[in-house]
Design a protein around this motif. Structure first.
Motif, PDB file in Angstrom:
ATOM      1  N   THR A 112       0.806  -1.218   0.000  1.00  0.00           N
ATOM      2  CA  THR A 112       0.000   0.000   0.000  1.00  0.00           C
ATOM      3  C   THR A 112       0.841   1.271   0.000  1.00  0.00           C
ATOM      4  O   THR A 112       0.319   2.343  -0.253  1.00  0.00           O
ATOM      5  N   ASP A 113       2.122   1.141   0.282  1.00  0.00           N
ATOM      6  CA  ASP A 113       3.004   2.311   0.360  1.00  0.00           C
ATOM      7  C   ASP A 113       4.320   1.976  -0.336  1.00  0.00           C
ATOM      8  O   ASP A 113       4.998   1.028   0.051  1.00  0.00           O
TER       9      ASP A 113
ATOM     10  N   VAL B 274       2.048  -1.496  -6.235  1.00  0.00           N
ATOM     11  CA  VAL B 274       1.558  -0.565  -5.213  1.00  0.00           C
ATOM     12  C   VAL B 274       0.079  -0.331  -5.490  1.00  0.00           C
ATOM     13  O   VAL B 274      -0.304   0.060  -6.597  1.00  0.00           O
ATOM     14  N   THR B 275      -0.759  -0.599  -4.484  1.00  0.00           N
ATOM     15  CA  THR B 275      -2.209  -0.527  -4.668  1.00  0.00           C
ATOM     16  C   THR B 275      -2.894  -0.358  -3.318  1.00  0.00           C
ATOM     17  O   THR B 275      -2.235  -0.363  -2.284  1.00  0.00           O
ATOM     18  N   SER B 276      -4.197  -0.227  -3.314  1.00  0.00           N
ATOM     19  CA  SER B 276      -4.938  -0.279  -2.054  1.00  0.00           C
ATOM     20  C   SER B 276      -5.417  -1.714  -1.869  1.00  0.00           C
ATOM     21  O   SER B 276      -5.578  -2.452  -2.839  1.00  0.00           O
ATOM     22  N   LEU B 277      -5.610  -2.114  -0.624  1.00  0.00           N
ATOM     23  CA  LEU B 277      -6.065  -3.467  -0.313  1.00  0.00           C
ATOM     24  C   LEU B 277      -7.465  -3.405   0.292  1.00  0.00           C
ATOM     25  O   LEU B 277      -7.940  -2.325   0.657  1.00  0.00           O
TER      26      LEU B 277
ATOM     27  N   TRP C  69      -4.455  -3.416   6.313  1.00  0.00           N
ATOM     28  CA  TRP C  69      -3.480  -4.293   5.674  1.00  0.00           C
ATOM     29  C   TRP C  69      -2.413  -3.460   4.984  1.00  0.00           C
ATOM     30  O   TRP C  69      -2.709  -2.460   4.329  1.00  0.00           O
ATOM     31  N   LYS C  70      -1.188  -3.867   5.093  1.00  0.00           N
ATOM     32  CA  LYS C  70      -0.057  -3.163   4.460  1.00  0.00           C
ATOM     33  C   LYS C  70       0.524  -3.949   3.304  1.00  0.00           C
ATOM     34  O   LYS C  70       1.036  -3.370   2.353  1.00  0.00           O
TER      35      LYS C  70
ATOM     36  N   PRO D 177      -8.206  -1.456   5.011  1.00  0.00           N
ATOM     37  CA  PRO D 177      -7.229  -0.362   5.111  1.00  0.00           C
ATOM     38  C   PRO D 177      -6.097  -0.610   6.110  1.00  0.00           C
ATOM     39  O   PRO D 177      -5.040   0.011   6.013  1.00  0.00           O
TER      40      PRO D 177
END
Length: 75
Positions: free
Chosen positions: A17-18, A44-47, A52-53, A50
């Protein structure tokens, strides 16, 4: 669980995510798969959650030549 092991992994996908976490995730991946060296992708994405990394997906081929776990030869 299906009779596979780390040696059977042929591909991994790491979703983070980062982008600042890439180096640490890559280092952990390298430690886990050092001797196997599967094809790897990092995105790199959103899961979904929120909190979760990192999410890591692995594909394995049970009985792959590199694992030494080949099924018995048929006659």
């Amino acid at each position: 669980r299906a009779g596979s092991s780390v040696e059977d992994v042929v591909r991994t996908r790491m979703f983070i995510t980062d982008p600042d976490h890439w180096e640490g995730v890559s280092r952990a991946h390298g430690e886990m798969f050092r001797d196997v060296r599967p094809a790897a992708t990092c995105v790199v994405t959103s899961l979904l959650d929120p909190s979760w990394k990192v999410e890591i997906e692995a594909e394995a081929v049970i009985g792959s030549p590199s694992s030494g776990n080949l099924p018995p030869a048929s006659s």
